[in-house]
Design an enzyme around this catalytic site. Structure first.
Site, short mmCIF file in Angstrom:
data_model
loop_
_atom_site.label_atom_id
_atom_site.label_comp_id
_atom_site.label_asym_id
_atom_site.label_seq_id
_atom_site.Cartn_x
_atom_site.Cartn_y
_atom_site.Cartn_z
N GLY A 1 4.86 23.88 12.66
CA GLY A 1 4.45 24.24 14.00
C GLY A 1 4.17 25.72 14.15
CD GLU B 1 11.82 16.08 6.64
OE1 GLU B 1 11.06 16.79 7.34
OE2 GLU B 1 12.29 15.00 7.05
NE ARG C 1 10.31 23.92 8.96
CZ ARG C 1 9.70 22.99 9.69
NH1 ARG C 1 8.75 23.32 10.53
NH2 ARG C 1 10.03 21.71 9.58
CG ASP D 1 12.72 22.00 7.10
OD1 ASP D 1 12.30 23.18 7.16
OD2 ASP D 1 12.26 21.08 7.78
CE1 TYR E 1 7.25 21.87 18.15
CE2 TYR E 1 8.29 19.71 18.05
CZ TYR E 1 7.52 20.70 17.47
OH TYR E 1 7.00 20.52 16.21
CG ASN F 1 5.91 20.62 8.33
OD1 ASN F 1 4.70 20.81 8.30
ND2 ASN F 1 6.53 20.02 9.33
CD GLU G 1 4.06 15.29 14.14
OE1 GLU G 1 4.52 16.43 14.02
OE2 GLU G 1 3.84 14.52 13.19
CB SER H 1 7.19 17.01 15.60
OG SER H 1 6.24 17.98 15.22
#
Length: 329
Positions: A287, A281, A267, A269, A228, A283, A13, A158
């Site tokens: 990002g 998940e 974050r 999810d 992305y 994080n 990443e 990612s």
């Protein structure tokens, strides 16, 4: 404040991290702070201003008041760099060593949530050695998850190395791909629900953003390109949820953040199936690129990007000072 913004890293990443770090540097400068950019090269070398850095325990980091390690994946988001920053005695944005390591390991994270009775999809862990020794037995053991399933490297983010399998043959191929990135893979049952994400910020009593619904523009699932590539994903804020689901989602976001011991930001999810909310998940360093969900959700909630960066820096310093008092070194 003088802020060391760290980007790059040794994981796959690396490029995403560089883009995130560039955005963070701009936001930190916009908040009135001095930016000290540091790049972690793929070799693991730390570089500032073209010069290789020599890191010494308890000696700080370029005289920075705080570090913002915008690193994704192994050797950056998994507790390793957090441990280094602890040894350097520098305040840093984000979760500490243990929470970072726990959230990077998808299997351990889900095991912990399962022990606490947190709702989530069914899953199974598969080791590469077991797959190589007896693939038929592995496939038989995964039949209870049904099809399709998602196969992921255990310690990566990612959407790198992730595959969706709709047949047994595709499942084998997806496992082989995951093992290119990790010796342990996780296989997750499919959820027919919508994908929703929440941004969380704070310490012991965290704030939760408005939830955002992930709507894909043509992709079958939320893969690397969808995350992305500009225009590949639409973020609907607030997510189109029932009042019951919306309240439960925000409750679970804050509760999971605290349960794992996160700090600063995360974050979370989810899959939402009607009024049923499933944690997927967490994080710890999401990002920060132009297409990233974490800052977009705070912007929709009313917080500008420079203001977001400023608050994250303040939380880092506050946690550092509180922990130093508690440890009484």
């Amino acid at each position: 404040m003088r802020v060391a913004v760290i980007g790059g890293g040794r994981s796959s990443e690396h490029e995403v991290s560089l883009r995130s770090a560039a955005s963070v540097a701009e936001g930190v400068a916009g908040a009135g702070h001095e930016v000290l950019p540091i790049t972690v090269e793929r070799s693991g070398t730390w570089v500032h201003g073209g010069d290789r850095l020599a890191l010494e325990p308890a000696a700080g980091l370029l005289g920075a008041d705080v570090a913002f390690p915008v690193l994704h994946g192994p050797f950056g988001e998994d507790g390793t760099v957090q441990g280094m920053l602890e040894l350097l005695d520098v305040p840093y944005v984000g979760a500490g060593v243990l929470a970072s390591a726990l959230c990077m390991d998808k299997v351990i994270f889900k095991d912990l949530l399962g022990a606490a009775g947190v709702p989530q999809v069914a899953y199974a862990a598969v080791r590469e050695s077991r797959w190589q020794a007896d693939p038929d037995a592995v496939l038989a053991g995964l039949e209870s998850l049904g099809l399709p399933v998602f196969v992921k490297p255990n310690r990566l983010g990612s959407s790198v190395g992730i595959g969706k399998a709709t047949t047994a043959a595709e499942l084998g191929e997806a496992l082989s791909t995951a093992f290119e990135h990790d010796v342990l893979a996780i296989v997750e049952a499919f959820s027919p629900g919508i994908e929703v994400e929440c941004s969380v910020m704070g310490l012991d009593d965290p704030e939760v953003s408005l939830p955002g619904e992930i709507v894909l523009a043509g992709a079958d699932w939320y893969d690397y390109e969808a995350k992305y590539t500009p225009g590949a994903m639409e973020l609907v804020v607030p997510a189109r949820l029932s009042p019951i689901a919306a309240a439960e989602l925000r409750r679970l976001a804050a509760e999971t953040f605290v349960r794992i011991g996160c700090a600063g930001l995360a974050r979370v999810d989810f899959f939402v199936e009607g009024d049923r909310v499933l944690v997927n998940e967490l994080n710890t360093m999401p990002g920060f690129t132009l297409t990233s969900v974490y800052p977009k959700l705070w912007e929709a909630t009313g917080l500008s990007f420079p203001a977001l960066c400023d608050r994250l820096l303040a939380y880092a310093v506050r946690r550092f000072e509180a922990e130093r008092v508690a440890r009484a070194f």
